[in-house]
Scaffold this motif. Structure first.
Motif: not given
Length: 304
Positions: A7, A9, A186, A207-208, A216-218, A220
């Protein structure tokens, strides 16, 4: 065994290395893209106003709002920057089936389309969105709120689409419990993205964002003030406004999520952590966009 895709960031630092396209000072509003916002109802007209305002604050050049006939005139007065199309309604508050005919011209000219904020009547909205999507194959589409229910009936989407559910909505769309989604968010967002063939942003404190091809990005951010009525409408509008500028959906989503969070942070700093309003978020966006531009990137050639 193949290693799992990591993931990434999503924060201000990443966005500075993933810049938005910029137009030259000579570019006109057409070159910044046209957004079509299909939103609002007689009970929730403000959702269309929030999303539309955010789309323009994100930099889109032209705006069309298609909304319920019962509120269209008032919305046009509240949003003088927009062309407003009045759509006939059913008794239950959805858009009537023949309302599709009123959208053909503006749909064909749209560079991005947002459907969903403030719509009423699940069954009527499902039928309307299912008929509308084939008209929008040329443009990225953001589905929010009730409009997302179209994926429950299948089949897989075959056009660029982004869905923006929170955990409760994801549970409804995937026929899971909310507890199951929260237990493994996830896996939930990855599975949904593959099943629907769409970009999916599972909203929350983390938020995913997932794409069908494995992106895939995350992000927080703990800003409790963002958990307020209308906040999601603003986020959807930001993403639509960015997507209209020929920004890929996953990038528009990442930028929208960070801009939304930073706007909440700015308001929390000035006003307090709770109590600021969703309508106040879009006003923070132009300053944030200026701040997030990479050093030295002042202008690029207009899009062709």
């Amino acid at each position: 065994m193949q290693a799992a895709t990591p993931w990434i960031d999503v924060d201000a630092r990443l966005l500075r290395t993933w810049p938005l396209p910029q137009v030259s000072p000579e570019a006109d509003k057409e070159e910044r893209g046209r957004v079509l916002v299909i939103a609002g109802s007689r009970e929730i007209p403000g959702a269309a106003l929030l999303a539309a305002t955010a789309a323009l604050r994100a930099g889109a050049g032209k705006l069309v709002i298609a909304t319920a006939q019962s509120v269209a005139l008032k919305l046009a007065l509240a949003m003088p920057e927009a062309r407003v199309i009045a759509l006939p309604e059913t008794a239950a508050g959805a858009f009537a089936a023949h309302a599709i005919d009123l959208l053909d011209e503006c749909a064909q000219g749209a560079d991005a389309v947002l459907i969903g904020p403030g719509l009423m009547d699940e069954d009527g909205t499902d039928a309307f969105v299912a008929r509308l999507l084939p008209m929008l194959a040329h443009a990225p589409v953001i589905l929010d709120a009730l409009a997302m229910n179209v994926v429950r009936a299948g089949p897989r989407l075959n056009q660029p689409v982004l869905l923006t559910p929170h955990a409760g909505e994801m549970a409804h769309l995937c026929a899971l419990s909310k507890e199951a989604v929260l237990a493994d968010p996830e896996q939930a967002v990855i599975a949904a993205s593959r099943e629907w063939n769409a970009v999916v942003a599972l909203k929350g404190a983390a938020t995913l964002i997932a794409t069908p091809d494995g992106g895939r990005w995350r992000h927080e951010a703990e800003h409790p003030g963002l958990a307020t009525s209308g906040s999601g409408d603003v986020l959807a509008g930001l993403i639509a406004g960015l997507a209209a500028q020929q920004v890929p959906l996953e990038q528009a989503c990442a930028w929208g999520v960070v801009l939304h969070a930073l706007a909440g942070k700015e308001l929390a700093r000035r006003l307090g952590p709770l109590g600021y309003l969703a309508r106040e978020l879009p006003g923070e966006i132009p300053r944030l966009l200026r701040r997030l531009r990479p050093p030295g990137q002042l202008r690029l050639s207009p899009r062709e």
